[in-house]
Enzyme design. Structure first.
Site, PDB file in Angstrom:
ATOM      1  N   SER A   1     -46.468  22.523  23.872  1.00 47.91           N
ATOM      2  CA  SER A   1     -46.339  21.069  24.032  1.00 47.91           C
ATOM      3  C   SER A   1     -46.655  20.324  22.737  1.00 47.91           C
ATOM      4  CB  SER A   1     -47.315  20.575  25.106  1.00 47.91           C
ATOM      5  OG  SER A   1     -47.128  21.285  26.291  1.00 47.91           O
TER       6      SER A   1
ATOM      7  N   ARG B   1     -48.622  18.297  21.683  1.00 47.30           N
ATOM      8  CA  ARG B   1     -49.875  17.710  22.141  1.00 47.30           C
ATOM      9  C   ARG B   1     -50.681  17.219  20.954  1.00 47.30           C
ATOM     10  NH1 ARG B   1     -51.967  21.284  26.777  1.00 47.30           N
ATOM     11  NH2 ARG B   1     -50.028  20.467  27.601  1.00 47.30           N
TER      12      ARG B   1
ATOM     13  N   ASP C   1     -43.365  13.826  23.620  1.00 43.47           N
ATOM     14  CA  ASP C   1     -43.335  14.905  24.588  1.00 43.47           C
ATOM     15  C   ASP C   1     -42.321  15.937  24.103  1.00 43.47           C
ATOM     16  OD1 ASP C   1     -44.227  15.391  27.664  1.00 43.47           O
ATOM     17  OD2 ASP C   1     -42.284  16.278  27.213  1.00 43.47           O
TER      18      ASP C   1
ATOM     19  N   ASP D   1     -46.269   9.800  34.400  1.00 50.59           N
ATOM     20  CA  ASP D   1     -45.746  10.953  35.133  1.00 50.59           C
ATOM     21  C   ASP D   1     -46.657  12.185  35.092  1.00 50.59           C
ATOM     22  OD1 ASP D   1     -45.413  11.485  32.471  1.00 50.59           O
ATOM     23  OD2 ASP D   1     -43.312  12.052  32.586  1.00 50.59           O
ATOM     24  N   HIS D   2     -47.546  12.257  34.093  1.00 49.50           N
ATOM     25  CA  HIS D   2     -48.285  13.505  33.879  1.00 49.50           C
ATOM     26  C   HIS D   2     -49.590  13.607  34.672  1.00 49.50           C
ATOM     27  CE1 HIS D   2     -45.509  14.485  30.710  1.00 49.50           C
ATOM     28  NE2 HIS D   2     -46.206  15.524  30.326  1.00 49.50           N
TER      29      HIS D   2
ATOM     30  N   ARG E   1     -41.557  26.079  30.993  1.00 47.43           N
ATOM     31  CA  ARG E   1     -42.645  26.759  30.272  1.00 47.43           C
ATOM     32  C   ARG E   1     -43.398  27.653  31.231  1.00 47.43           C
ATOM     33  NH1 ARG E   1     -44.295  22.568  25.656  1.00 47.43           N
ATOM     34  NH2 ARG E   1     -42.545  23.320  24.424  1.00 47.43           N
TER      35      ARG E   1
HETATM   36 FE1  SF4 Z   1     -43.502  16.888  32.666  1.00 47.71          FE
HETATM   37 FE2  SF4 Z   1     -43.510  18.251  30.388  1.00 47.71          FE
HETATM   38 FE3  SF4 Z   1     -43.231  19.518  32.735  1.00 47.71          FE
HETATM   39 FE4  SF4 Z   1     -41.301  18.039  31.797  1.00 47.71          FE
HETATM   40  S1  SF4 Z   1     -42.109  19.916  30.854  1.00 47.71           S
HETATM   41  S2  SF4 Z   1     -42.057  18.023  33.880  1.00 47.71           S
HETATM   42  S3  SF4 Z   1     -42.394  16.353  30.819  1.00 47.71           S
HETATM   43  S4  SF4 Z   1     -45.010  18.408  32.003  1.00 47.71           S
END
Ligand code: SF4
Length: 795
Positions: A675, A677, A198, A133-134, A481
């Site tokens: 994150s 990360r 995540d 997804d990223h 975020r």
């Molecule tokens: Fe993707 Fe993280 Fe954004 Fe959620 S917060 S959409 S998991 S990048």
């Protein structure tokens, strides 16, 4: 019932004993009556371990003779050894837990899988899934962007696909959707406990699950069959009363809570919601609230079981889990009289729509005059340059229907979006369903662009062309975020966070300060009109349309060759780190003393770097490029003490590594927030870093650093931060056991600083949070080394 009995007694000991007897009775009843239910339709052979959980909790209650919060019930019922429950102290002791499952995404997943490969195991020991997804860059439209992503990231997808098949992992292809939405739709279940690589894994709390974001090394441990180590969290109770109305949405609950707790206020805590207000919130609305609990640093958030969860389970083909949960409803809520470490009360009826930001998620204002005043005072760009709805926070069917309802009303008045308006469905299932139900058409009719079912601009995967670098502008987003540069890499982009409803209506006003509760827009005839309150369906009336099949179950024949290209630039096998040499750290150089907020985005930026997340050496070329050097106030400009010239952070770190010179980092408060990360811990280690000394650490990053064998130390006296500067020389004393200091739980170490310019010496003490097990990680060179050492010594 147990509840009635607790209410009727004033004697707590007698009450608890009674409840225990009843619990044991009910356990016998449950053990014989509870049906065997699969954890997921996609994993018919994986049964929810209800009996084991009830049995474990029964043992726990023998040791903790007081009412338990829901959080405690879920976590402690997953203890590896429930007989240790009596020694649990919230906020200080460590729990060893057995998660029900693991989820990996495609940015953090490669490193987790590469580490798992070094464990030598043939398959994962708990159900695991990988989600692509990223890595999908938003540029043109969903179809073309997805095709481009598959062409550009084929190496990574092929590695993830082959590793998933080989190690028994479910694989969600690119285009399937955002990890947390897929988990909610397919894998989360009330009372469960899971981890994910995540930060927004806690999204599953909307379905009554404790779901914790961890680093890849933690995930690797669990996939390898070891328990997860987690500090026993404190528990913040949030009592919800009243009911959401009008323009107020579930997102506003967490936007308000974020302002109350701040980005640090939930550190080391789990947020548990309770009270009559929870009944009024949809399952996906509760997921939104839990999702953004990550922004206060909370370990996770969780809601008690409600009928809305049952409806969501029914509509996602899991009626058996709904029935099981109804039978377990007393387990799936806090015991009466359970104690929280802190209680916050929010009256949903009094809650107003909010906008948080820019640059930090905890700067919150009520939409209307309060926010307008802040915009004017701070000279934030009032004209919006774009609106974005989606991300894992707000991409549910309910979010889409409420946004579409606003778009329909705008269309009825002859309006189109005034600014670019981007919509991200959370999953292929949601995309297909909103297409079937005509919502996509509604969005496109007003000029909105529908992006691929992926993270996209939320993680900086956005090929934005309409705004130049350094150009001040404002975005409104329903994301979670908003650190500087997060969405488009432009430090002058002011991203504000809101509900999907507010972001949608602002797409028609184009004005950041527009208040739909009081302000009007001109319709096609020049007449004023005011939007009605948005309306939406929490679930599709005709059920979900699953759309394209984007899931690949692991094959029964695991004899699959790992797909790694020779000389690949995207995937690189990992070598074990060297063990500690048994000596104190002598005269390491301070690579950088960071100034201000230092997130994992600053240490290891996302965006276009995500494609290297499986290749540590290439990825390391972004190390600390977003950090401000306190010595000169500049970003990515560090003094190389070997040449006395300034260069980029990765260049200086590589120069020290080549010269065999270890280095340390000095940081401020909440070092490594943001994150989860793992690369932000691996990269400093790869480039020769040995320690980080900061005023305080964000939880996940602190653990990530420890797992990679780094020393993670905190100033005993925060003002000692002022006594060190980039380029100084630092010795860390007390690691050798002969010293009067010692690396032992609760014991301080000593730091000796030699100033670069004056050669003056300054000493101070540093603390740490290493426990006995974590000290072994440091000594072995990494948690993985320690694990392998153990396995080898046990044969
Ligand atoms: Fe993707 Fe993280 Fe954004 Fe959620 S917060 S959409 S998991 S990048």
């Amino acid at each position: 019932s147990k509840r009635k009995l607790w209410r009727s007694s004033g004697n707590s000991l007698r009450t608890v004993r009674s409840s225990h007897i009843l619990f044991r009775c009910s356990k016998v009843r449950f053990a014989s009556a509870l049906p065997k239910v699969s954890m997921s339709v996609l994993e018919p052979d994986t049964i929810i371990a209800t009996d084991k959980v009830e049995e474990t909790l029964s043992i726990v209650r023998n040791h903790i003779r007081q009412p338990l919060t829901l959080t405690e019930k879920i976590l402690y019922s997953h203890l590896d050894d429930p007989s240790t429950a009596g020694s649990i102290v919230r906020g200080s002791s460590y729990l060893y837990l057995r998660p029900d499952r693991v989820a990996l995404q495609d940015a953090s997943g490669p490193l987790a899988l590469l580490q798992f490969m070094n464990s030598g195991l043939k398959e994962v020991q708990v159900p695991t899934t990988v989600h692509c997804d990223h890595l999908i860059v938003a540029k043109t439209n969903a179809k073309e962007d997805l095709e481009t992503a598959i062409a550009q990231n084929g190496e990574t997808y092929n590695f993830l696909g082959s590793a998933s098949a080989r190690f028994g992992i479910g694989f969600w292809k690119p285009g399937s959707g955002i990890i947390h939405q897929i988990v909610l739709e397919n894998y989360a279940f009330p009372g469960g406990f899971m981890i994910g690589t995540d930060s927004h894994t806690p999204n599953a709390g909307g379905l009554g699950m404790c779901a914790v974001g961890v680093g890849g090394a933690d995930a690797m441990d669990v996939m390898a069959g070891f328990p997860l180590e987690l500090q026993a969290p404190k528990i913040i109770g949030v009592k919800l009363t009243g009911e959401l109305t009008g323009w107020t949405a579930p997102k506003d609950v967490i936007l308000q809570l974020t302002s109350e707790l701040t980005v640090k206020g939930g550190t080391g805590c789990i947020i548990e919601y309770f009270g009559p207000g929870v009944e009024s919130i949809s399952c996906t609305g509760m997921a939104t609230i839990c999702n953004m609990g990550a922004e206060v640093g909370a370990t996770c958030s969780v809601f008690p079981y409600t009928s809305k969860m049952g409806e969501y389970l029914d509509s996602t083909a899991r009626s058996d889990i709904a029935q099981l949960s109804a039978l377990r409803s007393s387990f799936l809520q806090a015991d009466e009289g359970a104690q929280y470490d802190q209680v916050v009360e929010i009256d949903l009826s009094a809650l107003r729509p909010r906008i948080n930001g820019p640059f930090t998620p905890d700067l919150s204002h009520v939409v209307g005059s309060e926010f307008s005043a802040a915009v004017n005072k701070n000279k934030w760009p009032k004209r919006l340059s774009g609106s974005l709805i989606g991300s894992c926070t707000n991409s549910s069917y309910e979010d889409m229907t409420r946004a579409a309802n606003i778009c329909s009303e705008a269309a009825n008045h002859g309006l189109k979006c005034k600014i670019p308006f981007y919509i991200t469905p959370g999953s292929e299932q949601i995309r297909a369903t909103i297409e079937r139900d005509g919502l996509l058409e509604t969005f496109e009719a007003v000029g909105a662009s529908v992006l691929a079912n992926a993270c996209g601009p939320c993680i900086g995967m956005w090929d934005r062309e309409d705004v130049g670098e350094g150009e001040p502008n404002s975005l409104i987003a329903s994301y979670n975020r908003n650190f500087a540069k997060r969405n488009d890499g432009n430090s002058e982009t002011h991203t504000f966070l809101s509900s999907a409803e507010i972001a949608t209506v602002l797409a028609f006003s184009g004005d950041l300060t527009f208040n739909p509760e009081t302000d009007s827009l001109k319709d096609q005839n020049g007449n004023d009109f005011q939007f009605q309150h948005p309306y939406g369906d929490s679930l599709p009336r005709h059920g979900f349309d699953q759309g394209e099949d984007t899931f690949r179950a692991p094959p029964s024949d695991r004899n699959v060759k790992l797909d790694i290209l020779e000389n690949s630039e995207k995937i690189q096998l990992l070598e074990p780190w060297p063990a500690w040499n048994g000596e104190d750290i002598k005269k390491a150089v301070v690579l950088i003393k960071t100034r201000g907020k230092l997130t994992t985005d600053h240490i290891s930026p996302g965006g276009l770097w995500l494609k290297y997340r499986g290749h540590l050496d290439n990825l390391s070329n972004n190390t600390f490029i977003g950090a401000v050097n306190d010595e000169n106030g500049e970003v990515n400009s560090l003094r190389n003490v070997l040449t006395n010239e300034f260069s980029t952070a990765p260049d200086v770190a590589r120069a020290y590594k080549a010269a065999n010179k270890t280095w340390v980092v000095i940081g401020g408060d909440n070092y490594g927030e943001g994150s989860s990360r793992e690369s932000a811990a691996l990269q400093p280690r790869h480039l020769g870093g040995i320690a980080v000394i900061a005023k305080s650490f964000a939880r996940i990053h602190e653990t990530n650093l420890k797992k990679q064998g780094m020393l993670v130390l905190t100033f005993k006296n925060p003002s000692d931060y002022d006594s060190v500067q980039s380029g100084d020389s630092v010795s860390i004393l007390g690691l050798e056991t002969s010293s009067s200091y010692q690396l032992a739980p609760g014991k301080p170490l000593q730091v000796e600083v030699i100033k670069r310019e004056t050669q003056k010496v300054h000493t101070f003490e540093v603390g740490h949070s290493f426990n006995d097990e974590q000290i072994k990680w440091f000594q072995a060179g990494s948690a993985l080394n320690h694990l392998n050492n153990n396995r080898n010594s046990n044969g």
